[in-house]
Design a protein around this motif. Structure first.
Motif, short mmCIF file in Angstrom:
data_model
loop_
_atom_site.label_atom_id
_atom_site.label_comp_id
_atom_site.label_asym_id
_atom_site.label_seq_id
_atom_site.Cartn_x
_atom_site.Cartn_y
_atom_site.Cartn_z
N LYS A 152 0.84 -1.21 0.00
CA LYS A 152 0.00 0.00 0.00
C LYS A 152 0.87 1.25 0.00
CE LYS A 152 -3.37 -1.59 3.05
NZ LYS A 152 -4.25 -1.39 4.20
N SER A 160 2.69 1.89 -3.44
CA SER A 160 1.86 1.80 -4.65
C SER A 160 1.95 3.05 -5.54
CB SER A 160 0.41 1.51 -4.29
OG SER A 160 -0.14 2.58 -3.56
N SER A 177 -7.56 -5.06 -6.27
CA SER A 177 -8.27 -3.90 -5.72
C SER A 177 -7.41 -2.64 -5.80
CB SER A 177 -8.73 -4.15 -4.28
OG SER A 177 -7.64 -4.19 -3.40
N LEU A 178 -6.10 -2.79 -5.63
CA LEU A 178 -5.20 -1.64 -5.78
C LEU A 178 -5.13 -1.17 -7.23
CD1 LEU A 178 -2.06 -2.40 -3.56
CD2 LEU A 178 -3.81 -0.69 -3.18
N LYS A 222 -7.47 -1.11 -9.35
CA LYS A 222 -8.65 -0.29 -9.65
C LYS A 222 -8.38 1.18 -9.33
CE LYS A 222 -11.96 -3.96 -9.02
NZ LYS A 222 -13.02 -4.52 -8.18
N LYS A 223 -7.59 1.42 -8.30
CA LYS A 223 -7.25 2.79 -7.90
C LYS A 223 -6.07 3.35 -8.70
CE LYS A 223 -8.81 1.85 -3.24
NZ LYS A 223 -8.38 1.59 -1.88
N ASN A 224 -5.14 2.46 -9.06
CA ASN A 224 -3.95 2.87 -9.77
C ASN A 224 -3.67 1.88 -10.91
OD1 ASN A 224 -1.48 3.76 -10.61
ND2 ASN A 224 -0.51 3.68 -8.61
#
Length: 64
Positions: free
Chosen positions: A14, A17, A48-49, A51-53
């Motif tokens: 996290k 990232s 899931s990460l 999706k954000k980046n």
């Protein structure tokens, strides 16, 4: 103890990232340390990460 390593790995991933090359480096280390079932859980976490980046998508190579 292995579960603690899994939680620690998620926290590290996290935090790094923001940088794809650093993320890939940490992910590669994680694949050497974690148990097979933890790698499956880690894949879900990384998705899931992504999706954000979306630039982190290239890191999936290390999980295949």
């Amino acid at each position: 103890m292995p579960r603690a390593m899994f939680v620690y790995t998620k926290e590290i991933l996290k935090k790094v990232s923001f940088d794809v090359s650093l993320f890939c480096k940490e992910l590669k280390k994680a694949t050497e340390r974690l148990l097979p079932y933890e790698l499956d859980e880690l894949r879900d976490f990384i998705l899931s990460l992504i999706k954000k980046n979306p630039s982190l998508r290239q890191s999936l190579v290390y999980l295949d």
